[in-house]
Design an enzyme around this catalytic site. Structure first.
Site, short mmCIF file in Angstrom:
data_model
loop_
_atom_site.label_atom_id
_atom_site.label_comp_id
_atom_site.label_asym_id
_atom_site.label_seq_id
_atom_site.Cartn_x
_atom_site.Cartn_y
_atom_site.Cartn_z
N LYS A 130 102.63 -22.84 -8.25
CA LYS A 130 101.61 -23.41 -7.37
C LYS A 130 102.26 -23.85 -6.06
CE LYS A 130 98.12 -27.12 -7.59
NZ LYS A 130 97.59 -28.18 -8.47
N SER A 205 92.78 -27.56 -8.53
CA SER A 205 93.48 -27.05 -7.36
C SER A 205 94.48 -25.94 -7.68
CB SER A 205 94.21 -28.20 -6.66
OG SER A 205 95.16 -28.80 -7.54
N SER A 229 93.00 -30.13 -12.57
CA SER A 229 93.53 -29.04 -11.74
C SER A 229 94.34 -28.00 -12.49
CB SER A 229 94.38 -29.61 -10.61
OG SER A 229 93.56 -30.24 -9.66
#
Length: 529
Positions: A130, A205, A229
């Site tokens: 990420k 996210s 997330s």
């Protein structure tokens, strides 16, 4: 315990603000995707259908080279990324060089396969990361335009540990702006698509991670979770993910950094397509704190106590759970009873009705020294003065804002936030915490919906911004939870469920995940869907 009249008025205001903003979005930005009706190509290379555990074993045994595996994943990313826009910066050339070094190391190793497995359990296996995690030499912006050009100079601790275990990063993946929305969209990298339906969201996210893993462009990845997330992207993209008990896996060298009491709710954890990779990844990512967990303890599922919570009790802010997801959770309970001979007891907690208010209140509590967390407006404005969300909304209407409408919505909702120390909400949360902790103990597990509905269409979260509360409440309770895929539903979109255990009982939910993968089939190739 009821909310005050002021708090009820604030709930009404929150709903009104978000509905007005969604109407504005539909008026100013009608969107028809050029990818409408298109599908991902199916997986053709059998290397892409093996777990990281299996790949590492084959690499150690010289049955396949690391270069072959890394190249297979590079080819797949190049094939699917034009559809999903998940990998925002690659390091393919460096990854191939590192894979060649792995193959050379294996050729020269004289200690045997067992030595390599013990020292380098993920040797030669590709990894995606990420973009909000520091990965040396890679962008480190978290989608904030003012951070464009910032490159990480170090590795975040979980990334460093995975690399030290032999994993090879292929690149970084897209996030929502500043990691505070459940659609992965920003004005640096654009919008990421769901591999099962390109007109739908992959979540956020960690949406880029979820999307590229679901598309078989990666086998293991790294995500973070303060409101869902990890779990929402895993749910929407049909993969596994684990939110660890807070404080076990380091959350340092992420952006934005935690502040206030947020470290108590933030977790880093593994994301992957195959359940058997969760446990070895967590053992590595936990590093020196691994002994906080009982990850080597064998779990007898027949001796666990199982519960199911079908919904939150009907919060006015949150969409009711769809019949499709109610039905699949009931089927999970029935299969557990049939397979294990256990009783899955249905329970209800009225306090879950206030899940969003609890999350919202606790996110802004000050730390032990009384220092409040950074506001979202402050983060939006960095490195300068705090942003003014109303001004940014006006700029957005004429195409001049550097921020997405979702980020502006978060800033506006922040302006309507309840009192930072809402005594009624704190009492409700403390009561819920006590009840849940007593229910679970050290041998209890409960099922809970991952989200009220399957993956929404792009931008539709603007109309239902509080639906993340089904995952967010678990953060506030400080519990470990594994997101488990359960096949695909009527629309060809992934189904799933959260499996939650008591604090530090992560090994229980990981064991249940393995069982559910065998029972429901785990990840499904979206190209074959």
């Amino acid at each position: 315990m009821a909310l005050s009249r002021l708090e009820r008025a604030q709930v009404w205001l929150l709903k009104a603000v978000t509905e007005v903003l969604f109407v504005l979005f539909r008026f100013f930005c009608p969107r028809r995707s050029a990818l409408s009706g298109k599908k991902l190509p199916p997986v053709r290379n059998p290397l892409l259908l093996m777990s990281a555990t299996q790949l590492a074993k084959k690499i150690r045994r010289k049955e396949v080279s690391s270069v072959e595996v890394v190249q297979a994943y590079i080819d797949r990313i190049q094939e699917v990324n034009p559809f999903v826009n998940a990998v925002v910066k690659d390091r393919f050339a460096a990854a191939l060089q590192e894979a060649a070094q792995v193959d050379k190391l294996i050729e020269e190793e004289t200690g045997g396969e067992e030595v390599l497995e013990d020292r380098l359990p993920l040797l030669g296996v590709p990894l995606s990361v990420k973009e909000s995690y520091a990965l040396q030499g890679m962008p480190f912006t978290t989608g904030l335009v003012s951070r464009r050009g910032i490159v990480a100079t170090v590795d975040a601790p979980p990334v460093a540990l995975l690399k030290r275990a032999g994993a090879i990063p292929l690149g970084v993946t897209n996030t929502s702006e500043l990691c505070m929305w459940y659609e992965s969209h920003n004005h640096i990298y654009g919008i990421t698509n769901n591999p099962y339906d390109l007109e739908r969201i992959p979540g956020g996210s960690s949406g880029g991670e979820g999307s590229i893993l679901g598309a078989a462009g990666s086998v293991i990845g790294v995500g973070s979770d303060i409101g869902g997330s990890i779990r929402m992207p895993c749910f929407f993209n049909g993969i596994f993910g684990h939110k660890t008990t807070p404080g076990v896996v380091s959350c340092e060298n992420q952006y934005p950094p935690f502040s206030g009491r947020q470290e108590e709710y933030l977790s880093s954890g593994p994301m992957c397509r195959y359940a058997e990779d969760l446990l070895p990844m967590l053992k590595i990512m936990a590093g020196p704190r691994v002994n906080m967990l009982s990850l080597n303890t064998k779990v007898d599922l027949k001796k666990l106590r199982f519960f199911t919570i079908p919904h939150d009790g009907g919060s006015p802010l949150i969409t009711p759970v769809s019949k499709e997801l109610v039905d699949i959770q009931r089927k999970v309970a029935e299969r557990l009873e049939a397979d294990l001979g256990v009783k899955v007891q249905e329970v209800h907690f009225p306090e879950l009705h206030y899940s969003f208010q609890i999350w919202d209140t606790y996110m802004v509590l000050p730390d032990k020294e009384g220092k409040p967390p950074q506001t979202f407006a402050e983060l939006m404005g960095e490195p300068g003065r705090p942003a003014w969300p109303l001004w940014e909304l006006l700029k957005w209407m004429i195409g001049k804002s550097d921020h997405t409408l979702a980020a502006i919505v978060v800033g506006l909702v922040e302006m309507t936030r309840m009192s930072k120390k809402s005594s009624s909400i704190i009492q409700i949360k403390e009561k819920l915490q006590k009840e849940v902790d007593e229910l679970l103990g050290a041998d209890g597990v409960f099922l809970y919906p991952s989200h009220p509905r399957v993956a929404p269409k792009h931008h539709h979260p603007l109309l239902r911004p509080f639906d993340f509360s089904y995952t967010g409440i678990i953060n506030m309770l400080g519990l470990p939870v594994t997101q488990c895929p359960l096949g695909v539903g009527e629309e060809g979109l992934p189904l799933g469920v959260q499996v939650v255990a008591g604090k530090l009982q992560d090994h229980l939910t990981l064991a249940v995940a393995l069982h559910l993968e065998k029972t429901f089939g785990g990840w499904k190739d979206p190209g074959a869907n």
